[in-house]
Design an enzyme around this catalytic site. Structure first.
Site, PDB file in Angstrom:
ATOM      1  N   GLU A  38       0.843  -1.247   0.066  1.00 55.51           N
ATOM      2  CA  GLU A  38       0.015  -0.140   0.093  1.00 55.51           C
ATOM      3  C   GLU A  38       0.931   1.294   0.221  1.00 55.51           C
ATOM      4  O   GLU A  38       0.433   2.354  -0.677  1.00 55.51           O
ATOM      5  CB  GLU A  38      -0.937  -0.085   1.193  1.00 55.51           C
ATOM      6  CG  GLU A  38      -1.930  -1.016   1.094  1.00 55.51           C
ATOM      7  CD  GLU A  38      -2.990  -0.644   0.036  1.00 55.51           C
ATOM      8  OE1 GLU A  38      -3.163   0.428  -0.775  1.00 55.51           O
ATOM      9  OE2 GLU A  38      -3.440  -1.817  -0.365  1.00 55.51           O
ATOM     10  N   TYR A 121      -6.077   5.885   4.664  1.00 53.73           N
ATOM     11  CA  TYR A 121      -6.286   5.057   3.739  1.00 53.73           C
ATOM     12  C   TYR A 121      -5.778   3.678   3.985  1.00 53.73           C
ATOM     13  O   TYR A 121      -6.082   2.689   3.885  1.00 53.73           O
ATOM     14  CB  TYR A 121      -5.964   5.721   2.385  1.00 53.73           C
ATOM     15  CG  TYR A 121      -5.759   4.776   1.357  1.00 53.73           C
ATOM     16  CD1 TYR A 121      -6.986   4.409   0.440  1.00 53.73           C
ATOM     17  CD2 TYR A 121      -4.526   3.888   0.876  1.00 53.73           C
ATOM     18  CE1 TYR A 121      -6.813   3.246  -0.518  1.00 53.73           C
ATOM     19  CE2 TYR A 121      -4.630   2.992   0.190  1.00 53.73           C
ATOM     20  CZ  TYR A 121      -5.540   2.580  -0.692  1.00 53.73           C
ATOM     21  OH  TYR A 121      -5.689   1.608  -1.579  1.00 53.73           O
ATOM     22  N   ASP A 139      -9.279   6.148  -1.112  1.00 49.72           N
ATOM     23  CA  ASP A 139      -8.242   6.988  -1.966  1.00 49.72           C
ATOM     24  C   ASP A 139      -9.000   7.544  -2.922  1.00 49.72           C
ATOM     25  O   ASP A 139     -10.416   7.839  -3.035  1.00 49.72           O
ATOM     26  CB  ASP A 139      -6.980   6.107  -2.410  1.00 49.72           C
ATOM     27  CG  ASP A 139      -7.568   5.202  -3.395  1.00 49.72           C
ATOM     28  OD1 ASP A 139      -8.882   4.909  -3.598  1.00 49.72           O
ATOM     29  OD2 ASP A 139      -6.547   4.630  -3.899  1.00 49.72           O
TER      30      ASP A 139
END
Ligand code: SF4
Length: 344
Positions: A38, A121, A139
């Site tokens: 991520e 996020y 996002d």
């Protein structure tokens, strides 16, 4: 509960099971792997991340190994990905997990969110994918999908809009399928409900209830507040070569590209004689100007307009580190802004 968002789990989960891409970080739910992917995927395309992800984990297979890595090794593994503060924050967070939590990744939202470099996020993604919590990961992709689904003209650049969407999505998370739901939303935004006005509505599992599609507004959504134009900065970069060695220098510990290696530089665009004079003032005894090249590099808020001079030199002043081609290519982490001048 929002009626349109409430239809998402039934529409997206079967579609995701059929159509999901086989990505290396989807092969397990190990928090280190999900977290690393991520962070790498922020501001970076999936195809670019694939190679970096594999190399990074091969070199630093555990949170403990990341915590103990030398800064130069870490920067080299990140070289070319940009936004190097992401790598520094990863290591700071890894040290917290290793030193304060016995190497065990936290499972609660507040502790995950408190780790350096972990925003709402990333925390949402880790907790839903690894631990099955109903924590949305919102996002730009997810905001775009939600704006189009509901024909919602609220500006997605507004933090209050993002927080509202997080709350609304949290209310429709399906028990027992939270991780897949997070990933199905990401997948829809990345492969079907594409940015820049080009949604592939014919292939979309939500087409039957999407207001943006029905009303013909999808291509003009989402709405964004206008961005400030980027500030331009001019600088001259020096590729000083003495025999088979090139000069590199550390950037300052604060600010853009902090602490990374760079070619020597000065502010402004110098002319050829000014460049020779600058190299002479550093004590490099330039013997000739081999060539020059103009390039630009775009950061989030700044554009560098750069001129590079390639100078042969007869001395190696100690203010620089002088490295061989092999060192420059395999051990020195040189950000792309400088690497683009490297033409040995
Ligand atoms: Fe996006 Fe079209 Fe699907 Fe609506 S129907 S969510 S606009 S791809």
């Amino acid at each position: 509960m929002d009626e349109i968002l409430a239809r998402l789990p039934d529409a997206l989960l079967p579609w995701y099971a059929r159509c999901r891409r086989d990505l290396p970080w989807r092969r397990d739910r190990e928090p280190y792997h999900v977290w690393l992917s991520e962070i790498m995927l922020q501001q970076t395309r999936v195809e670019a991340v694939r190679g970096y992800y594999g190399r990074f984990l091969a070199a630093l297979p555990t949170i403990g190994a990341l915590a103990a890595a030398a800064p130069d090794e870490l920067n080299k593994l990140w070289e070319g990905l940009g936004y190097y503060s992401r790598a520094r924050n990863l290591q700071r967070a890894a040290r917290i997990v290793a030193d304060e939590r016995g190497g065990v990744f936290p499972r609660d939202y507040a502790s995950v969110r408190a780790l350096p470099g972990v925003g709402a996020y990333t925390a949402g993604a880790i907790l839903s994918i690894c631990f099955g919590e109903p924590t949305p990961a919102v996002d730009g992709n997810v905001l775009r999908v939600c704006a189009r689904l509901r024909d919602d003209p609220s500006p997605v650049t507004d933090a209050a809009v993002r927080e509202r969407v997080e709350r609304e999505l949290a209310a429709v998370y399906p028990a027992g399928r939270c991780g897949d739901f997070t990933q199905s939303l990401m997948e829809l935004g990345a492969t079907v409900c594409l940015p820049n006005g080009a949604p592939d509505c014919g292939a979309c599992p939500c087409g039957a209830f999407c207001l943006g599609r029905a009303r013909g507004t999808a291509r003009s959504l989402p709405v964004r507040a206008e961005k400030k134009p980027r500030r331009g900065e001019a600088l001259t970069v020096f590729l000083l070569r003495c025999g088979d060695r090139w000069a590199v220098t550390r950037r300052p510990e604060r600010g853009l590209l902090a602490g990374l290696w760079a070619f020597p530089e000065t502010p402004g665009l110098l002319g050829p004689q000014e460049a020779l004079d600058a190299a002479a003032a550093w004590g490099a005894r330039p013997t000739g100007l081999e060539k020059s090249a103009d390039k630009t590099h775009v950061f989030t808020h700044i554009v560098w307009n750069m001129r590079g001079y390639y100078l042969a030199c007869a001395a190696m002043p100690e203010r620089f580190r002088w490295v061989t081609r092999e060192e420059l290519e395999s051990r020195v982490a040189l950000p792309t802004a400088y690497r683009q001048f490297w033409e040995p």
